[in-house]
Design an enzyme around this catalytic site. Structure first.
Site, mmCIF file in Angstrom:
data_model
loop_
_atom_site.group_PDB
_atom_site.id
_atom_site.type_symbol
_atom_site.label_atom_id
_atom_site.label_comp_id
_atom_site.label_asym_id
_atom_site.label_seq_id
_atom_site.Cartn_x
_atom_site.Cartn_y
_atom_site.Cartn_z
ATOM 1 N N GLY A 246 43.762 16.837 -36.105
ATOM 2 C CA GLY A 246 43.307 15.973 -37.185
ATOM 3 C C GLY A 246 44.332 15.729 -38.276
ATOM 4 N N ARG A 327 40.676 0.077 -33.175
ATOM 5 C CA ARG A 327 40.465 0.945 -34.339
ATOM 6 C C ARG A 327 40.133 0.170 -35.603
ATOM 7 N NH1 ARG A 327 43.940 3.649 -36.471
ATOM 8 N NH2 ARG A 327 42.582 5.343 -37.114
ATOM 9 N N CYS A 358 36.576 -13.133 -28.328
ATOM 10 C CA CYS A 358 35.432 -13.886 -28.831
ATOM 11 C C CYS A 358 34.553 -12.971 -29.661
ATOM 12 C CB CYS A 358 34.627 -14.453 -27.674
ATOM 13 S SG CYS A 358 35.602 -15.607 -26.737
ATOM 14 N N GLU A 359 35.039 -12.653 -30.828
ATOM 15 C CA GLU A 359 34.378 -11.680 -31.684
ATOM 16 C C GLU A 359 34.969 -11.867 -33.076
ATOM 17 O OE1 GLU A 359 31.973 -8.975 -32.755
ATOM 18 O OE2 GLU A 359 32.123 -9.026 -30.571
HETATM 19 C C1 LIG Z 1 40.271 14.474 -31.232
HETATM 20 C C2 LIG Z 1 40.465 15.931 -31.173
HETATM 21 C C3 LIG Z 1 41.690 16.495 -31.530
HETATM 22 C C4 LIG Z 1 42.847 15.691 -32.053
HETATM 23 O O1 LIG Z 1 42.574 14.965 -33.192
HETATM 24 P P1 LIG Z 1 43.772 14.125 -33.854
HETATM 25 O O2 LIG Z 1 43.163 13.467 -35.026
HETATM 26 O O3 LIG Z 1 44.203 13.138 -32.828
HETATM 27 O O4 LIG Z 1 44.843 15.089 -34.187
HETATM 28 C C5 LIG Z 1 41.831 17.856 -31.375
HETATM 29 N N1 LIG Z 1 40.824 18.632 -30.911
HETATM 30 C C6 LIG Z 1 39.633 18.121 -30.560
HETATM 31 C C7 LIG Z 1 38.581 19.008 -30.031
HETATM 32 C C8 LIG Z 1 39.409 16.764 -30.678
HETATM 33 O O5 LIG Z 1 38.222 16.263 -30.339
#
Ligand SMILES: *Cc1c(COP(=O)(O)O)cnc(C)c1O
Length: 434
Positions: A246, A327, A358-359
């Site tokens: 994350g 995204r 088409c959106e």
């Molecule tokens: C999506 C996810 C990640 C990676 O998230 P990023 O934002 O891409 O770094 C890591 N672990 C799990 C379990 C995830 O679902």
């Protein structure tokens, strides 16, 4: 940080090749990854995520982007892999990725997927719920296949970026709530009573595109305190903790991500402190970066087609859109762009960059400041390396773009452009025998 967007010449280059040359040779839309940047991210994580008090493991979340070439780079850099479906696991197998470094996540694994993981010898199955735990134990026992398991914990901590990508809230579909001790103890019991499953530890993943590292501090504090409690009250030994991924990346100027080194050393230090505080010892600590390894190394090149003025907007239409980058429609994601052959001109025009689907929601960038654009110009959108190709789809029967890796003036196609006939390869007219 992406090298591409710091280009100083009139014509933009990536990995020593000009964007027009890439577009001419490979067509558009095109995903272009700077291989050196990919390599750098991988090796930075490996270098900085280290401790002399416990082992460490960096597990790449393959959902952000996979292909064989990337998996081979990850393997060479000594990273491990997280997969969330039979398809991702199969891909890893086909790429020759070592099974002893694969973690299988997901909240609703099918029997078929669990069996595939057991058959292939996937290292760890990360259990998301009590029901899954029962299923994995039953299948491992009946097949006589051993596996390690971890339990995904919902630590009840939310790292806020956008509500659709929050996974740590109370009602999250992922994981077992950390204070639901009854469920956790039941799962641990099931695992212990099987000859074929071994519990190794807990996993947590609290969200995505996180810039505030205090979120990780909070998860580390909570989980280490929690394992101390389990240890004290129930004599349960935990070998490893995985704090998920994350880590935020730079999509636009407004994003100020932490350096890999800073993220890694902070997590390591916090773990060392908390373990010391509770007089605990762990064998291993893991993290699971996905986006932060691939996002900034990847860019999409489009060609500008028609243009149109409305009372309040000037549209610039490109030859891709929500089929190669969903995204924006899904998360209101923001990106920066440039006209790759007009890098030296003033950016004095305001455009809405839209795709060809088409959106009405098929917009890539609102209020993009660019030099005067013309049909045929090449538009580069930066930082599309994560969750771009991996979420690509065939809406409107638009074919998926090609993916090219570039390095030192050399380019190699790692995923071919999809053809119309590729799209038809599953068409059938077969009688179903009931
Ligand atoms: C999506 C996810 C990640 C990676 O998230 P990023 O934002 O891409 O770094 C890591 N672990 C799990 C379990 C995830 O679902």
């Amino acid at each position: 940080m992406s090298e591409a967007r710091n280009g100083k010449d009139r014509i933009l280059e990536i990995g020593g090749i000009s964007v027009p040359d890439l577009a001419k040779a490979c067509g558009t839309p095109l995903f272009v990854y700077d291989e050196k940047e990919l390599d750098q991210q991988m090796s930075d994580y490996k270098t900085y995520f280290r401790s002399d008090q416990f082992e460490t493991e960096v597990i790449y979340a393959s959902k952000a982007f996979t292909c064989k070439a990337l998996l081979q780079m990850l393997d060479q850099n000594g990273l491990s892999l997280d997969v969330v479906s039979g398809g991702e696991l199969y891909m890893a197998k086909q790429a020759g990725f070592p099974m002893e470094r694969i973690y299988f996540h997901g909240n609703n694994k099918t029997d078929e997927e669990i069996k595939l993981a057991l058959d292939l010898g996937c290292k760890t199955i990360v259990l998301d719920s009590l029901m899954e735990c029962e299923r994995v134990v039953t299948l491992a026992d009946s097949k006589g296949c051993s596996t390690e398991v971890m339990i995904r914990i919902n630590p009840g901590i939310t790292a806020h970026t956008h509500k659709y990508i929050i996974t740590g809230n109370l009602d999250s579909k992922f994981g077992v709530m950390f204070h639901d001790e009854e469920t956790i103890l039941k799962m641990l019991d099931l695992v212990k009573n099987s000859k074929f499953t071994t519990f190794t530890g807990f996993h947590a993943h609290i969200g995505s595109q996180i810039f505030d590292l205090r979120a990780y501090d909070a998860v580390i504090e909570r989980l280490i305190k929690y394992i101390k409690k389990l240890n004290r009250d129930h004599k349960i030994e935990i070998e490893c903790l995985d704090f998920g991924g994350g880590f935020g990346v730079r999509y636009t100027e407004e994003d100020q991500p932490n350096e890999v080194q800073e993220v890694c050393s902070r997590i390591i230090k916090k773990c060392e402190e908390e373990l010391l505080k509770y007089d605990l010892h762990l064998k291993k600590i893991m993290i699971e970066p996905g986006r932060s390894i691939v996002a900034e190394a990847g860019n999409t090149i489009y060609q500008v087609g028609f243009m149109k003025k409305t009372p309040n907007k000037e549209y610039l239409f490109v030859d891709g859109g929500m089929t190669d980058n969903i995204r924006v429609a899904l998360y209101d994601a923001r990106y920066d762009c440039d006209l790759a052959e007009k890098m030296d001109r003033e950016k004095e025009y305001r455009y809405t960059v839209a795709g060809k689907c088409c959106e009405s929601g098929d917009i890539l960038i609102e209020d993009a400041m660019l030099p005067k654009a013309e049909t045929g110009d090449l538009l580069i959108v930066y930082g599309t390396g994560a969750y771009g190709y991996s979420m690509a789809n065939n809406y409107n029967r638009i074919s998926r773009p090609a993916v090219v890796f570039v390095k030192d003036g050399k380019a190699r196609i790692v995923i071919k452009r999809e053809s119309y006939s590729d799209q038809l390869r599953l068409e059938a007219n077969e009688e179903v025998i009931i």
